[in-house]
Design a protein around this motif. Structure first.
Motif, PDB file in Angstrom:
ATOM      1  N   ILE A 104       0.172  10.329   0.515  1.00 32.66           N
ATOM      2  CA  ILE A 104      -1.244  10.719   0.645  1.00 32.66           C
ATOM      3  C   ILE A 104      -1.434  11.958  -0.228  1.00 32.66           C
ATOM      4  O   ILE A 104      -0.685  12.940  -0.107  1.00 32.66           O
ATOM      5  N   HIS A 105      -2.395  11.884  -1.143  1.00 34.10           N
ATOM      6  CA  HIS A 105      -2.584  13.019  -2.066  1.00 34.10           C
ATOM      7  C   HIS A 105      -4.048  13.232  -2.363  1.00 34.10           C
ATOM      8  O   HIS A 105      -4.801  12.285  -2.530  1.00 34.10           O
ATOM      9  N   MET A 106      -4.422  14.485  -2.420  1.00 36.52           N
ATOM     10  CA  MET A 106      -5.824  14.819  -2.677  1.00 36.52           C
ATOM     11  C   MET A 106      -5.922  15.985  -3.654  1.00 36.52           C
ATOM     12  O   MET A 106      -6.842  16.064  -4.461  1.00 36.52           O
ATOM     13  N   GLY A 107      -4.987  16.903  -3.593  1.00 36.09           N
ATOM     14  CA  GLY A 107      -5.101  18.148  -4.356  1.00 36.09           C
ATOM     15  C   GLY A 107      -4.750  18.022  -5.822  1.00 36.09           C
ATOM     16  O   GLY A 107      -4.047  17.112  -6.249  1.00 36.09           O
ATOM     17  N   ARG A 108      -5.297  18.956  -6.581  1.00 35.04           N
ATOM     18  CA  ARG A 108      -4.928  19.108  -7.994  1.00 35.04           C
ATOM     19  C   ARG A 108      -4.445  20.540  -8.192  1.00 35.04           C
ATOM     20  O   ARG A 108      -4.230  21.259  -7.209  1.00 35.04           O
ATOM     21  N   SER A 109      -4.283  20.961  -9.439  1.00 39.91           N
ATOM     22  CA  SER A 109      -3.627  22.246  -9.701  1.00 39.91           C
ATOM     23  C   SER A 109      -4.170  23.388  -8.850  1.00 39.91           C
ATOM     24  O   SER A 109      -3.429  24.095  -8.169  1.00 39.91           O
ATOM     25  N   LEU A 119      -3.378  23.718  -5.165  1.00 45.04           N
ATOM     26  CA  LEU A 119      -2.062  24.282  -4.856  1.00 45.04           C
ATOM     27  C   LEU A 119      -2.112  25.811  -4.862  1.00 45.04           C
ATOM     28  O   LEU A 119      -1.560  26.466  -3.989  1.00 45.04           O
ATOM     29  N   VAL A 120      -2.805  26.352  -5.845  1.00 45.13           N
ATOM     30  CA  VAL A 120      -2.824  27.808  -6.007  1.00 45.13           C
ATOM     31  C   VAL A 120      -3.721  28.473  -4.965  1.00 45.13           C
ATOM     32  O   VAL A 120      -3.440  29.569  -4.507  1.00 45.13           O
ATOM     33  N   ASN A 121      -4.786  27.789  -4.591  1.00 50.71           N
ATOM     34  CA  ASN A 121      -5.820  28.464  -3.788  1.00 50.71           C
ATOM     35  C   ASN A 121      -5.964  28.000  -2.340  1.00 50.71           C
ATOM     36  O   ASN A 121      -6.822  28.527  -1.623  1.00 50.71           O
ATOM     37  N   HIS A 122      -5.180  27.023  -1.956  1.00 55.87           N
ATOM     38  CA  HIS A 122      -5.339  26.540  -0.575  1.00 55.87           C
ATOM     39  C   HIS A 122      -3.977  26.268   0.060  1.00 55.87           C
ATOM     40  O   HIS A 122      -3.040  25.870  -0.638  1.00 55.87           O
ATOM     41  N   PRO A 123      -3.913  26.439   1.366  1.00 53.59           N
ATOM     42  CA  PRO A 123      -2.678  26.032   2.046  1.00 53.59           C
ATOM     43  C   PRO A 123      -2.520  24.522   1.970  1.00 53.59           C
ATOM     44  O   PRO A 123      -3.500  23.817   1.689  1.00 53.59           O
ATOM     45  N   LYS A 124      -1.328  24.055   2.228  1.00 54.90           N
ATOM     46  CA  LYS A 124      -1.084  22.603   2.167  1.00 54.90           C
ATOM     47  C   LYS A 124      -2.029  21.861   3.120  1.00 54.90           C
ATOM     48  O   LYS A 124      -2.251  22.316   4.238  1.00 54.90           O
ATOM     49  N   ILE A 125      -2.554  20.742   2.633  1.00 60.75           N
ATOM     50  CA  ILE A 125      -3.391  19.894   3.499  1.00 60.75           C
ATOM     51  C   ILE A 125      -2.426  19.097   4.369  1.00 60.75           C
ATOM     52  O   ILE A 125      -1.545  18.401   3.830  1.00 60.75           O
ATOM     53  N   ASP A 126      -2.573  19.230   5.692  1.00 67.45           N
ATOM     54  CA  ASP A 126      -1.503  18.737   6.567  1.00 67.45           C
ATOM     55  C   ASP A 126      -1.131  17.274   6.350  1.00 67.45           C
ATOM     56  O   ASP A 126       0.040  16.925   6.357  1.00 67.45           O
ATOM     57  N   ILE A 127      -2.128  16.391   6.115  1.00 67.02           N
ATOM     58  CA  ILE A 127      -1.756  14.968   6.013  1.00 67.02           C
ATOM     59  C   ILE A 127      -1.241  14.593   4.610  1.00 67.02           C
ATOM     60  O   ILE A 127      -0.782  13.483   4.406  1.00 67.02           O
ATOM     61  N   CYS A 128      -1.346  15.498   3.664  1.00 66.35           N
ATOM     62  CA  CYS A 128      -0.929  15.164   2.284  1.00 66.35           C
ATOM     63  C   CYS A 128       0.533  15.518   2.044  1.00 66.35           C
ATOM     64  O   CYS A 128       0.982  16.608   2.396  1.00 66.35           O
ATOM     65  N   ASN A 129       1.240  14.587   1.427  1.00 64.94           N
ATOM     66  CA  ASN A 129       2.623  14.896   1.034  1.00 64.94           C
ATOM     67  C   ASN A 129       2.797  14.837  -0.486  1.00 64.94           C
ATOM     68  O   ASN A 129       3.889  14.922  -1.000  1.00 64.94           O
ATOM     69  N   LEU A 140       0.867  -1.192   0.000  1.00 64.34           N
ATOM     70  CA  LEU A 140       0.000   0.000   0.000  1.00 64.34           C
ATOM     71  C   LEU A 140       0.900   1.237   0.000  1.00 64.34           C
ATOM     72  O   LEU A 140       1.371   1.676   1.038  1.00 64.34           O
ATOM     73  N   GLU A 141       1.122   1.767  -1.176  1.00 66.90           N
ATOM     74  CA  GLU A 141       2.018   2.918  -1.273  1.00 66.90           C
ATOM     75  C   GLU A 141       1.283   4.232  -1.030  1.00 66.90           C
ATOM     76  O   GLU A 141       1.869   5.207  -0.561  1.00 66.90           O
ATOM     77  N   GLY A 142      -0.023   4.260  -1.386  1.00 64.46           N
ATOM     78  CA  GLY A 142      -0.689   5.556  -1.270  1.00 64.46           C
ATOM     79  C   GLY A 142      -2.185   5.464  -1.048  1.00 64.46           C
ATOM     80  O   GLY A 142      -2.818   4.432  -1.264  1.00 64.46           O
ATOM     81  N   VAL A 143      -2.716   6.595  -0.601  1.00 62.62           N
ATOM     82  CA  VAL A 143      -4.162   6.768  -0.466  1.00 62.62           C
ATOM     83  C   VAL A 143      -4.481   8.114  -1.080  1.00 62.62           C
ATOM     84  O   VAL A 143      -3.736   9.078  -0.894  1.00 62.62           O
ATOM     85  N   TYR A 144      -5.585   8.176  -1.854  1.00 67.94           N
ATOM     86  CA  TYR A 144      -5.900   9.477  -2.449  1.00 67.94           C
ATOM     87  C   TYR A 144      -7.381   9.666  -2.704  1.00 67.94           C
ATOM     88  O   TYR A 144      -8.172   8.725  -2.614  1.00 67.94           O
ATOM     89  N   SER A 145      -7.718  10.928  -2.991  1.00 65.93           N
ATOM     90  CA  SER A 145      -9.080  11.260  -3.402  1.00 65.93           C
ATOM     91  C   SER A 145      -8.997  12.460  -4.342  1.00 65.93           C
ATOM     92  O   SER A 145      -7.885  12.894  -4.703  1.00 65.93           O
ATOM     93  N   HIS A 146     -10.137  12.987  -4.762  1.00 69.26           N
ATOM     94  CA  HIS A 146     -10.127  14.033  -5.799  1.00 69.26           C
ATOM     95  C   HIS A 146     -11.192  15.078  -5.491  1.00 69.26           C
ATOM     96  O   HIS A 146     -12.341  14.723  -5.189  1.00 69.26           O
TER      97      HIS A 146
END
Ligand SMILES: Cc1ncc(COP(=O)(O)O)c(C=O)c1O
Length: 394
Positions: free
Chosen positions: A192-197, A200-210, A153-159
């Protein structure tokens, strides 16, 4: 390249885009370049530049895309964003393509066919788009258990389905992501990834996402709404601010430091010019009748190349001036109303610095995503680097 229609991709600009994105947002460990849709119509040769500038994971939407890239890039990890058919698992495994697991039933079936601790998987959570992913917390926990026991299990994500600039859905999706992952030991999940372009431009980093998945921004389009200084624009902003306050919508940022420039141009060439008399027709189906004597230039590009059939009336750029497409867009040709300054052999810009994909998109009531991805892979591509053609893909 005998037919004079081609895409030009400026790799310097692409590299500057990536540099600007990563320089302004060094907070992520994984910059996942979304290269589906044949790299948003740009062709996969540009993957070299992405990797060179710091993109360290790629995301594709088919095994075919993954295999094409793998031929030239043996090391870069590639995530297939869609569930894979069970009969393609072996090929994906051989090609070292990371799988998306988006349903528990699918995963249980898979365990009957194959178990391999080296097979990399990312678990997709459905946080509100209702496209792919698991949305039941117990199923998430069960799936994580199965993957960690039998695979890697390398990753978990959503959109995200919205930009979250003035809507609550973004906040709700993020909360659902947290809720679904509650109680899971995230230290055992490397990505852990959730964000798209626009995240990145409009929100601060989501703490659990790298990790962050980058698509349209890399290719030069910052889709964030610009400040509109007009009265109407200000009124709209006041309304949005009231909504933000009323519904406790999380604060957004507008990163104005990121500078990106589109790097794709689409060109063709005038191959014939007709003198058309007043009252004569142009193109199929009586779609255009000349109101006066006009000159009609013909260029070899049409809907078989991905040019939208509703392009009639939109401008192209030739020799420093704009001219409209008239008549119907044909399968392989268009007709353009020109003047005596246009000659056979002249270059026609259909998308580029003078005819932006954004203009074309708004003309067609769609998005730059669709305008770019619609361009057929069969159009030859010239890649420019340091102002010279470095590669031609035919
Ligand atoms: C799952 C997923 N992640 C990331 C992206 C990239 O989105 P964007 O181009 O807005 O950055 C897409 C694009 O469609 C996507 O489907």
């Amino acid at each position: 390249m005998y037919r004079k229609t081609y895409i030009e991709v400026n790799l310097d600009r692409l590299e500057e885009n990536i540099e600007s994105i990563i320089k302004n947002h060094p907070e992520y460990q994984y910059y996942i370049g979304v290269v589906k849709g044949n790299c948003y119509g740009h062709g996969s040769y540009l993957v070299n530049s992405l990797i060179k500038k710091g993109v360290n994971y790629l995301a594709v939407s088919s095994l075919e895309e993954g295999i094409k890239i793998r031929k030239y890039h043996t090391d870069i990890p590639i995530l297939w964003l869609e569930p894979i058919s069970l009969d393609a698992i072996e090929i994906a495994r051989k090609q070292n393509i990371t799988l998306t697991i988006s349903s528990l039933a699918y995963l249980e079936n898979l365990t009957k066919q194959i178990k391999d601790k080296k097979l990399k998987m990312h678990l997709k959570l459905n946080t509100g788009m209702n496209r792919l992913g698991i949305k039941d917390k117990k199923d998430v926990q069960k799936a994580i258990g199965i993957i960690q026991k039998n695979y890697f299990l390398e990753g978990v994500y959503s959109h995200f389905i919205t930009t979250g600039i003035s809507d609550k859905k973004w906040d709700e999706q993020l909360q659902t992501f947290y809720d679904l992952l509650e109680g899971i030991d995230l230290t055992k999940i490397p990505m852990i990834h959730m964000g798209r372009s626009l995240t990145l431009v409009n929100h601060p980093k989501i703490d659990i996402c790298n990790g962050i998945r980058l698509g349209i921004l890399m290719y030069g389009f910052n889709q964030s709404p610009k400040k509109d200084p007009s009265f109407k624009g200000k009124l709209r902003q006041i309304k949005a601010n009231l909504r933000i306050k009323k519904y406790h919508i999380s604060k957004t940022t507008l990163d104005t430091n990121i500078k990106v420039t589109p790097c794709l141009s689409l060109y063709s060439e005038i191959m014939e010019i007709q003198n058309v008399k007043k009252g004569e027709n142009v193109g199929y189906g009586l779609s255009y009748e000349a109101k006066e004597d006009i000159l009609v230039a013909v260029a070899p590009i049409g809907y078989a190349d991905g040019l939208n059939r509703k392009s009639m009336g939109r401008n192209v750029f030739i020799n420093g001036s704009y001219y409209p497409i008239i008549g119907s867009v044909n399968m392989g040709m268009i007709q353009i109303k020109v003047d005596e300054n246009v000659k056979v052999g002249d270059k026609v810009e259909l998308i580029g610095d003078h005819v932006s994909a954004r203009y074309v998109a708004s003309y067609l009531h769609t998005t730059p995503y669709e305008v770019l991805c619609a361009l057929e892979d069969t159009i030859p591509k010239k890649y420019l680097y340091r102002n010279e053609v470095t590669y031609i893909e035919e």
